[in-house]
Design a protein around this motif. Structure first.
Motif, PDB file in Angstrom:
ATOM      1  N   TYR A  34       0.844  -1.184   0.000  1.00 17.84           N
ATOM      2  CA  TYR A  34       0.000   0.000   0.000  1.00 17.84           C
ATOM      3  C   TYR A  34       0.885   1.241   0.000  1.00 17.84           C
ATOM      4  N   ALA A  35       0.577   2.177  -0.888  1.00 12.48           N
ATOM      5  CA  ALA A  35       1.261   3.460  -0.948  1.00 12.48           C
ATOM      6  C   ALA A  35       0.227   4.563  -0.752  1.00 12.48           C
ATOM      7  N   ASP A  36       0.492   5.476   0.165  1.00 13.48           N
ATOM      8  CA  ASP A  36      -0.447   6.551   0.497  1.00 13.48           C
ATOM      9  C   ASP A  36      -0.322   7.678  -0.533  1.00 13.48           C
ATOM     10  N   ILE A  37      -0.877   7.424  -1.728  1.00 13.55           N
ATOM     11  CA  ILE A  37      -0.776   8.346  -2.862  1.00 13.55           C
ATOM     12  C   ILE A  37      -2.178   8.719  -3.327  1.00 13.55           C
ATOM     13  N   GLY A  38      -2.473  10.007  -3.376  1.00  6.46           N
ATOM     14  CA  GLY A  38      -3.765  10.468  -3.853  1.00  6.46           C
ATOM     15  C   GLY A  38      -3.783  10.644  -5.365  1.00  6.46           C
ATOM     16  N   ASN A  68      -1.464   4.358  -9.425  1.00  3.51           N
ATOM     17  CA  ASN A  68      -0.805   4.119  -8.137  1.00  3.51           C
ATOM     18  C   ASN A  68      -1.599   4.682  -6.961  1.00  3.51           C
ATOM     19  N   SER A  69      -2.782   5.203  -7.216  1.00 12.38           N
ATOM     20  CA  SER A  69      -3.491   5.975  -6.198  1.00 12.38           C
ATOM     21  C   SER A  69      -4.131   5.125  -5.105  1.00 12.38           C
ATOM     22  N   ASP A  70      -3.661   5.332  -3.898  1.00 10.07           N
ATOM     23  CA  ASP A  70      -4.355   5.011  -2.653  1.00 10.07           C
ATOM     24  C   ASP A  70      -5.189   3.730  -2.651  1.00 10.07           C
ATOM     25  N   ASP A  71      -4.666   2.622  -3.197  1.00 13.90           N
ATOM     26  CA  ASP A  71      -5.378   1.360  -3.089  1.00 13.90           C
ATOM     27  C   ASP A  71      -4.379   0.240  -2.826  1.00 13.90           C
ATOM     28  N   LEU A  72      -4.872  -0.813  -2.207  1.00 15.30           N
ATOM     29  CA  LEU A  72      -4.026  -1.943  -1.849  1.00 15.30           C
ATOM     30  C   LEU A  72      -3.652  -2.735  -3.104  1.00 15.30           C
ATOM     31  N   LYS A  73      -2.356  -3.012  -3.272  1.00 15.38           N
ATOM     32  CA  LYS A  73      -1.876  -3.820  -4.385  1.00 15.38           C
ATOM     33  C   LYS A  73      -1.623  -5.240  -3.897  1.00 15.38           C
TER      34      LYS A  73
END
Length: 242
Positions: free
Chosen positions: A215-219, A228-233
């Motif tokens: 998870y990357a905290d990207i809006g 890449n926005s704010d969702d679990l990979k």
């Protein structure tokens, strides 16, 4: 963009971190190994490098008893332009002190030879570890990306744990933060926090299999937004060292 390092600065180098290989004859012991891997999504510090698609990866590593190592690693990438692959070159020194504290320091160069733009960059990195715990950082020291992401001055730092489990399983946890030099300039939001968890199964001669969450905290409006926005990979991988 981006993988790594040998010390687990990112999960993209699972294959490069595996043990095993071909011993070389010399006064001091040395080892040469090759690795190959397949992943359902190539992520670098929580950010997809393949537009959420699969990747085939592999490399060659040299390790010496002194602690010196060097290697190269490659993967296909998809940045939505003409860039088709990444080629990494790295060298470093790793070992363990008498008190059980491990260390790993080195340099890695991320190259994109077929890109029409100059986007290569290099990092120095360091990690210390004790028992199951580890902490480290990577600092961008040279870059073709002037006043952009992955420019000189970027810093990624992290803490983590590698926890052995029964039946040749292992759990890896990483909590990190990518501090971009351009963050805040002209209203740009670039820096972000990152979390990764990996469950790895060592299947001996069949290689290693992994199930991974990142998870990357990207809006969506951030510099690394969109896919890449704010969702679990969620991704799976396989690697084998020869």
């Amino acid at each position: 963009m981006k993988k790594f390092t040998r010390s687990a600065v990112s999960t993209a180098a699972i294959a490069a971190m595996s043990t095993g290989g071909l011993a070389l004859s010399s006064t001091a012991s040395a080892e040469l190994s090759a690795n190959i891997g397949v992943v359902s999504n190539y992520l670098f510090r929580g950010v997809t490098q393949t537009d959420d698609s699969a990747a085939i990866q592999g490399g060659i590593d040299f390790e010496h008893d002194s602690g010196f190592y060097a290697g190269t690693w490659a993967s296909n990438v998809d940045f939505g332009d003409d860039t088709g692959y990444e080629l990494d070159l790295y060298l470093g020194f790793a070992g363990e002190l008498a008190n059980g504290i491990g260390y790993d320091v080195g340099y890695v160069y991320y190259a994109y030879p077929d890109s029409s733009e100059s986007i290569d960059f290099g990092e120095i990195y360091g990690e210390v570890s004790f028992d199951m715990l580890k902490a480290g950082l990577a600092y961008t020291v040279n870059s073709d990306n002037d006043d952009d992401l992955f420019d000189t001055g970027d810093l990624y730092y992290y803490i983590g744990a590698d926890i052995p489990l029964p039946e040749d399983f292992a759990l890896g946890l990483t909590l990190g933060y990518y501090d971009f030099d351009i963050d805040g300039k002209d209203g740009v939001k670039a820096s972000y926090g990152h979390f990764a968890a990996s469950l790895v199964k060592d299947a001996a001669s069949y290689g290693e299999f992994s199930f991974n969450l990142e998870y990357a905290d990207i809006g969506e409006m951030d510099a690394l937004g969109s896919s890449n926005s704010d969702d679990l990979k969620v991704w799976v991988g396989w690697s084998k060292t020869f």
